[in-house]
Design a protein around this motif. Structure first.
Motif, short mmCIF file in Angstrom:
data_model
loop_
_atom_site.label_atom_id
_atom_site.label_comp_id
_atom_site.label_asym_id
_atom_site.label_seq_id
_atom_site.Cartn_x
_atom_site.Cartn_y
_atom_site.Cartn_z
N ILE A 157 0.84 -1.20 0.00
CA ILE A 157 0.00 0.00 0.00
C ILE A 157 0.88 1.25 0.00
CG2 ILE A 157 -1.69 1.32 1.35
CD1 ILE A 157 -2.77 -1.41 2.33
N LEU A 158 1.93 1.25 0.81
CA LEU A 158 2.82 2.39 0.86
C LEU A 158 3.57 2.57 -0.46
CD1 LEU A 158 4.22 1.88 4.47
CD2 LEU A 158 2.69 3.71 3.72
N TRP A 159 3.85 1.46 -1.14
CA TRP A 159 4.55 1.52 -2.43
C TRP A 159 3.61 1.95 -3.56
CZ3 TRP A 159 4.87 -1.08 -7.25
CH2 TRP A 159 6.08 -0.90 -7.95
N ALA A 160 2.31 2.00 -3.27
CA ALA A 160 1.34 2.30 -4.31
C ALA A 160 1.58 3.65 -4.98
CB ALA A 160 -0.09 2.24 -3.74
N GLN A 161 2.13 4.61 -4.24
CA GLN A 161 2.43 5.91 -4.84
C GLN A 161 3.44 5.77 -5.98
OE1 GLN A 161 0.84 8.66 -4.23
NE2 GLN A 161 -0.34 7.91 -2.49
N VAL A 162 4.30 4.76 -5.88
CA VAL A 162 5.23 4.44 -6.96
C VAL A 162 4.56 3.54 -7.99
CG1 VAL A 162 7.46 3.38 -7.54
CG2 VAL A 162 7.20 4.64 -5.40
N GLY A 163 3.90 2.50 -7.51
CA GLY A 163 3.32 1.50 -8.38
C GLY A 163 2.27 2.02 -9.34
N LYS A 164 1.55 3.06 -8.94
CA LYS A 164 0.50 3.58 -9.83
C LYS A 164 1.08 4.19 -11.10
CE LYS A 164 0.03 8.13 -7.57
NZ LYS A 164 -0.89 8.99 -6.80
N LYS A 165 2.38 4.45 -11.11
CA LYS A 165 3.05 4.95 -12.32
C LYS A 165 4.06 3.96 -12.88
CE LYS A 165 2.69 9.93 -11.38
NZ LYS A 165 1.97 10.27 -12.62
N ALA A 166 4.67 3.15 -12.00
CA ALA A 166 5.80 2.33 -12.43
C ALA A 166 5.47 0.84 -12.59
CB ALA A 166 6.95 2.47 -11.44
N ALA A 167 4.28 0.39 -12.19
CA ALA A 167 3.94 -1.02 -12.34
C ALA A 167 4.01 -1.43 -13.81
CB ALA A 167 2.55 -1.29 -11.77
N ASN A 168 4.31 -2.70 -14.05
CA ASN A 168 4.59 -3.16 -15.41
C ASN A 168 3.35 -3.27 -16.30
OD1 ASN A 168 7.36 -3.44 -14.91
ND2 ASN A 168 7.10 -5.50 -14.11
N THR A 169 2.16 -3.40 -15.71
CA THR A 169 0.94 -3.60 -16.49
C THR A 169 -0.09 -2.53 -16.17
OG1 THR A 169 -0.12 -5.02 -14.84
CG2 THR A 169 1.34 -6.09 -16.45
N ALA A 170 -1.02 -2.33 -17.09
CA ALA A 170 -2.09 -1.36 -16.87
C ALA A 170 -2.95 -1.79 -15.68
CB ALA A 170 -2.94 -1.24 -18.13
N ALA A 171 -3.20 -3.09 -15.56
CA ALA A 171 -4.01 -3.59 -14.43
C ALA A 171 -3.29 -3.33 -13.11
CB ALA A 171 -4.28 -5.08 -14.61
N GLY A 172 -1.98 -3.54 -13.12
CA GLY A 172 -1.20 -3.27 -11.91
C GLY A 172 -1.23 -1.81 -11.53
N ARG A 173 -1.08 -0.94 -12.51
CA ARG A 173 -1.12 0.50 -12.23
C ARG A 173 -2.49 0.91 -11.71
NH1 ARG A 173 2.04 0.25 -16.93
NH2 ARG A 173 0.27 0.75 -18.29
N ALA A 174 -3.55 0.31 -12.25
CA ALA A 174 -4.91 0.62 -11.79
C ALA A 174 -5.10 0.17 -10.35
CB ALA A 174 -5.94 -0.03 -12.71
N LEU A 175 -4.62 -1.02 -10.02
CA LEU A 175 -4.73 -1.53 -8.66
C LEU A 175 -4.00 -0.63 -7.68
CD1 LEU A 175 -5.45 -3.65 -6.53
CD2 LEU A 175 -3.42 -4.95 -7.24
N PHE A 176 -2.79 -0.21 -8.04
CA PHE A 176 -2.02 0.63 -7.14
C PHE A 176 -2.63 2.03 -7.01
CE2 PHE A 176 1.56 -2.42 -7.86
CZ PHE A 176 1.73 -2.76 -6.53
N ARG A 177 -3.32 2.49 -8.05
CA ARG A 177 -4.02 3.78 -7.93
C ARG A 177 -5.10 3.69 -6.86
NH1 ARG A 177 -3.29 4.29 -13.59
NH2 ARG A 177 -5.28 3.27 -14.03
#
Length: 279
Positions: A157-177
């Motif tokens: 959850i804390l990494w989500a601020q990074v993951g919403k932009k840097a995750a490898n997939t669109a689904a991953g970025r959406a989840l982290f958002r």
């Protein structure tokens, strides 16, 4: 694992300069801990480097130390008055509202070190050494799994601020958002609730809840020895062989050439001499 974003590829001279900038951070930690009788341990690749190379692993680009939670808390406290603030600053989740990790970083002032994919994060930056707390963890396997799962979830959850932009997939970025909407303070509170659940107990096991690692035995950290690292003497667990074998297997055997790389992938570095590296 390499990030899903581009990052700097340091040449040998640049890597050596980065290592030379990090070493004074370890020297400062050692100075403070010796003065205030705080126990610390070289850890992970830094411990491996001390044992196998008597210094940095030639391709390593970060440094790590560990402290038992009580020593970590004491270190944070004494740094308020003891740290040489003309050269360094200690960063943790209490003194930087944009810092989303739940361990400390000692950083070099007037430098820059931005991790790839974290360019949009407003936290203070600088060349650093990671300081990880080790927490007692229950001897009950069920309670262990719960604590490890909840701490890992909070870190995600804390990494989500990074993951919403840097995750490898669109689904991953959406989840982290979605995860990034969960309040930071609440997430840290929950993390600490589970990480420190056995704080006052002398359990047989320890966990570094900031890394996906195996459970460690408390007895491995019951005594320290002095080891050489880049011509200086630092503190390490006496049972380093058990620790390194647990983490790396046959740790005295260097990896094959294709696996000789660092892990602190950066997109921007500025050294104290003003030289700056950017993508």
């Amino acid at each position: 694992m390499k990030p899903g974003v581009d990052y700097l590829k340091l040449n040998d001279d640049q890597l050596k300069q980065l290592q030379e900038e990090m070493l004074p951070l370890l020297i400062e930690i050692d100075r403070i801990c010796r003065k205030h009788n705080i126990t610390y341990f070289l850890s992970d690749g830094t411990l491996l480097g001390a044992v196998r190379h008597k210094g940095f692993i030639p391709w390593d680009d970060d440094m790590d130390v560990q402290m038992l939670r009580k020593d970590y808390d004491r270190f944070i406290e004494v740094c308020e008055t003891e740290l040489d603030t003309s050269k360094f600053f200690l960063q943790h989740q209490q003194n930087d509202e944009h810092y989303n990790w739940v361990y400390g970083k000692l950083r070099v002032k007037n430098t820059t070190y931005v991790r790839a994919g974290q360019e949009h994060i407003k936290q203070k930056t600088g060349i650093c050494i990671d300081i990880f707390p080790l927490d007692p963890i229950s001897e009950n396997k069920y309670k262990q799994r719960i604590a490890l799962y909840m701490c890992n979830l909070c870190r995600k959850i804390l990494w989500a601020q990074v993951g919403k932009k840097a995750a490898n997939t669109a689904a991953g970025r959406a989840l982290f958002r979605v995860l990034s909407l969960i309040p930071r303070k609440l997430t840290i509170l929950v993390f600490e609730l589970f990480a420190k659940s056995e704080y006052k107990k002398n359990t047989a096991f320890l966990a570094n809840h900031n890394l996906v690692r195996k459970i460690l035995k408390s007895e491995w950290y019951s005594e320290t020895i002095t080891v050489e690292f880049e011509g200086h003497n630092f503190s390490a667990p006496k049972r380093y062989d058990d620790i390194l074998s647990s983490l790396y297997g046959k740790y005295l055997e260097p990896p094959d050439v294709n696996n000789r790389h660092g892990n602190a992938y950066a997109s921007q570095i500025k050294f104290t001499n003003g030289i700056e590296l950017k993508l």
